[in-house]
Design a protein around this motif. Structure first.
Motif, short mmCIF file in Angstrom:
data_model
loop_
_atom_site.label_atom_id
_atom_site.label_comp_id
_atom_site.label_asym_id
_atom_site.label_seq_id
_atom_site.Cartn_x
_atom_site.Cartn_y
_atom_site.Cartn_z
N ILE A 1 1.08 -1.15 -0.10
CA ILE A 1 -0.50 -0.16 0.25
C ILE A 1 0.63 1.37 -0.10
O ILE A 1 0.49 2.42 -0.75
CB ILE A 1 -0.90 -0.12 1.40
N ALA A 2 2.04 1.66 0.51
CA ALA A 2 2.92 2.29 1.12
C ALA A 2 3.82 2.64 -0.65
O ALA A 2 3.59 3.94 -1.04
CB ALA A 2 3.79 1.87 2.12
N ARG A 3 3.24 1.69 -0.95
CA ARG A 3 4.53 1.64 -2.44
C ARG A 3 3.67 1.84 -3.54
O ARG A 3 3.79 3.64 -4.02
CB ARG A 3 4.94 0.54 -2.59
N ARG A 4 2.77 2.00 -3.59
CA ARG A 4 1.60 2.60 -4.40
C ARG A 4 1.36 3.71 -4.04
O ARG A 4 1.17 4.13 -4.66
CB ARG A 4 0.35 1.40 -4.50
N GLU A 5 0.83 3.81 -3.35
CA GLU A 5 0.54 5.41 -2.68
C GLU A 5 1.76 6.43 -2.48
O GLU A 5 1.32 7.52 -2.19
CB GLU A 5 -0.57 5.34 -1.38
N LYS A 6 3.08 5.76 -2.49
CA LYS A 6 4.03 6.49 -1.92
C LYS A 6 4.12 7.55 -0.93
O LYS A 6 3.76 8.21 -0.72
CB LYS A 6 4.08 7.39 -3.06
N LEU A 7 3.35 6.66 0.48
CA LEU A 7 2.72 7.15 1.87
C LEU A 7 4.34 6.33 2.23
O LEU A 7 4.59 5.04 2.28
CB LEU A 7 1.85 6.31 2.40
N PRO A 8 4.97 6.89 4.15
CA PRO A 8 5.60 6.70 4.19
C PRO A 8 4.59 5.42 5.68
O PRO A 8 3.82 5.15 6.34
CB PRO A 8 5.59 7.71 5.70
N HIS A 9 5.25 3.99 5.24
CA HIS A 9 5.20 2.71 5.66
C HIS A 9 4.76 3.05 7.47
O HIS A 9 3.88 2.38 7.76
CB HIS A 9 5.63 1.60 5.81
N ALA A 10 5.59 3.73 7.79
CA ALA A 10 5.65 3.79 9.36
C ALA A 10 3.94 4.24 10.23
O ALA A 10 3.62 3.88 11.14
CB ALA A 10 6.70 4.01 10.34
N TYR A 11 4.10 5.21 9.72
CA TYR A 11 2.62 6.31 9.25
C TYR A 11 1.41 5.33 9.25
O TYR A 11 0.47 6.31 9.97
CB TYR A 11 2.50 6.95 8.33
N LEU A 12 1.41 4.84 8.04
CA LEU A 12 0.40 3.73 7.67
C LEU A 12 0.71 2.63 9.03
O LEU A 12 -1.38 2.72 9.48
CB LEU A 12 0.61 2.67 6.73
N GLU A 13 0.97 2.25 9.54
CA GLU A 13 0.74 1.27 11.28
C GLU A 13 -0.17 1.66 11.76
O GLU A 13 -0.87 0.83 12.43
CB GLU A 13 2.30 0.84 11.14
N GLN A 14 0.40 3.14 11.62
CA GLN A 14 -0.33 3.56 12.72
C GLN A 14 -2.10 3.91 13.10
O GLN A 14 -2.66 3.62 13.04
CB GLN A 14 -0.11 5.55 13.25
N LEU A 15 -2.38 4.30 11.63
CA LEU A 15 -3.38 4.51 10.84
C LEU A 15 -4.25 3.79 10.75
O LEU A 15 -5.86 3.90 11.25
CB LEU A 15 -3.82 5.43 8.76
N VAL A 16 -3.89 2.69 10.34
CA VAL A 16 -4.81 0.94 9.52
C VAL A 16 -4.89 0.08 11.44
O VAL A 16 -6.35 -0.27 11.12
CB VAL A 16 -3.60 -0.33 9.19
N GLY A 17 -4.10 1.07 12.66
CA GLY A 17 -5.26 0.47 13.69
C GLY A 17 -6.23 1.34 13.94
O GLY A 17 -7.07 0.42 14.57
N ASP A 18 -6.57 2.20 13.75
CA ASP A 18 -7.82 3.16 14.21
C ASP A 18 -8.62 2.66 13.28
O ASP A 18 -10.14 2.66 12.91
CB ASP A 18 -7.48 5.16 13.95
N LEU A 19 -8.29 2.42 12.08
CA LEU A 19 -9.38 1.77 10.72
C LEU A 19 -9.95 0.63 10.84
O LEU A 19 -11.01 -0.12 11.06
CB LEU A 19 -9.19 1.84 9.07
N ARG A 20 -9.19 -0.41 11.72
CA ARG A 20 -9.34 -2.29 12.31
C ARG A 20 -10.17 -1.86 13.35
O ARG A 20 -11.88 -1.89 13.43
CB ARG A 20 -7.88 -2.54 12.70
N ARG A 21 -10.45 -0.78 14.38
CA ARG A 21 -11.00 -0.03 15.79
C ARG A 21 -12.42 -0.02 14.91
O ARG A 21 -13.17 -0.39 16.19
CB ARG A 21 -10.62 0.32 16.46
N ALA A 22 -12.38 0.93 13.75
CA ALA A 22 -13.37 1.23 13.85
C ALA A 22 -14.51 0.37 12.51
O ALA A 22 -15.64 0.26 12.39
CB ALA A 22 -13.12 2.81 12.62
N GLY A 23 -13.92 -1.14 12.51
CA GLY A 23 -14.33 -1.53 11.38
C GLY A 23 -14.31 -1.69 10.31
O GLY A 23 -15.09 -2.24 9.46
N LEU A 24 -13.38 -0.76 9.41
CA LEU A 24 -13.18 -0.54 8.60
C LEU A 24 -12.91 -2.08 7.52
O LEU A 24 -12.25 -1.65 6.18
CB LEU A 24 -12.88 0.89 8.59
N VAL A 25 -11.58 -2.12 8.01
CA VAL A 25 -10.43 -2.92 7.89
C VAL A 25 -10.71 -4.06 8.64
O VAL A 25 -10.33 -3.80 9.72
CB VAL A 25 -9.33 -2.43 7.31
N THR A 26 -10.06 -5.47 7.56
CA THR A 26 -9.29 -6.23 8.93
C THR A 26 -7.83 -6.97 8.94
O THR A 26 -7.71 -6.63 7.52
CB THR A 26 -10.73 -7.27 8.90
#
Length: 163
Positions: free
Chosen positions: A31-56
């Motif tokens: 995902i980070a490669r495709r979107e050219k986003l920082p991998h470490a920052y995405l780790e923080q974001l997906v936690g919130d997305l998981r808690r919200a029930g948007l991703v597994t």
């Protein structure tokens, strides 16, 4: 309302997962490669997305992330609230959770902020992740493909309404 880079990046993650729906999990590195986003920052974001029930998340060699439900069932209000919190940080801005006005009488700006809140809520609520994924630019699709996908998506929506 300010849309932070956190919300932008989180929505870009969701759009990438929506485009990959039905094809298995995607790793954060991909995902980070495709979107050219920082991998470490995405780790923080997906936690919130998981808690919200948007991703597994799935562990293991073929693991990664996927949407928790179909993209067409994920409203942009869900995404923004998961990443940013309340749509409008005003005590008199709406009727949900922290956005509820608890004053006994409306203040002098209650009506204007109520309209702002309702406008945001209606606009974001009427847009789902499938809509964004079908029309959004960027990787992995060139503009000709995006236009074709958007036209197909619109035709499918019209067919569904007519059925």
């Amino acid at each position: 309302m300010k849309i932070s880079s956190r919300t932008e990046y989180g929505i870009r993650v969701l759009v990438t997962l929506a485009r990959n729906q039905g094809e298995g999990c995607l790793s954060l590195a991909e995902i980070a490669r495709r979107e050219k986003l920082p991998h470490a920052y995405l780790e923080q974001l997906v936690g919130d997305l998981r808690r919200a029930g948007l991703v597994t998340a799935t562990r293991g060699q073929a693991g990664g992330y996927r949407l928790a439900r179909p993209a067409g069932e994920i409203a942009m209000t869900d995404a923004v609230r998961a990443l940013e919190g309340p749509l409008l940080e005003m005590p008199c801005a709406g009727a949900d959770d922290l956005e509820h006005c608890d004053r006994p009488q409306p203040c002098s700006v209650h009506e204007v902020f109520q309209r702002v809140y309702e406008s945001l809520s209606i606009s974001l609520g009427a847009t789902n992740l499938a809509d964004v994924a079908a029309t959004a630019g960027g990787p992995p699709y060139p503009s000709a493909v995006r236009r074709r996908v958007a036209a197909e998506h619109l035709a499918n929506q019209q067919e569904a309404r007519n059925a």
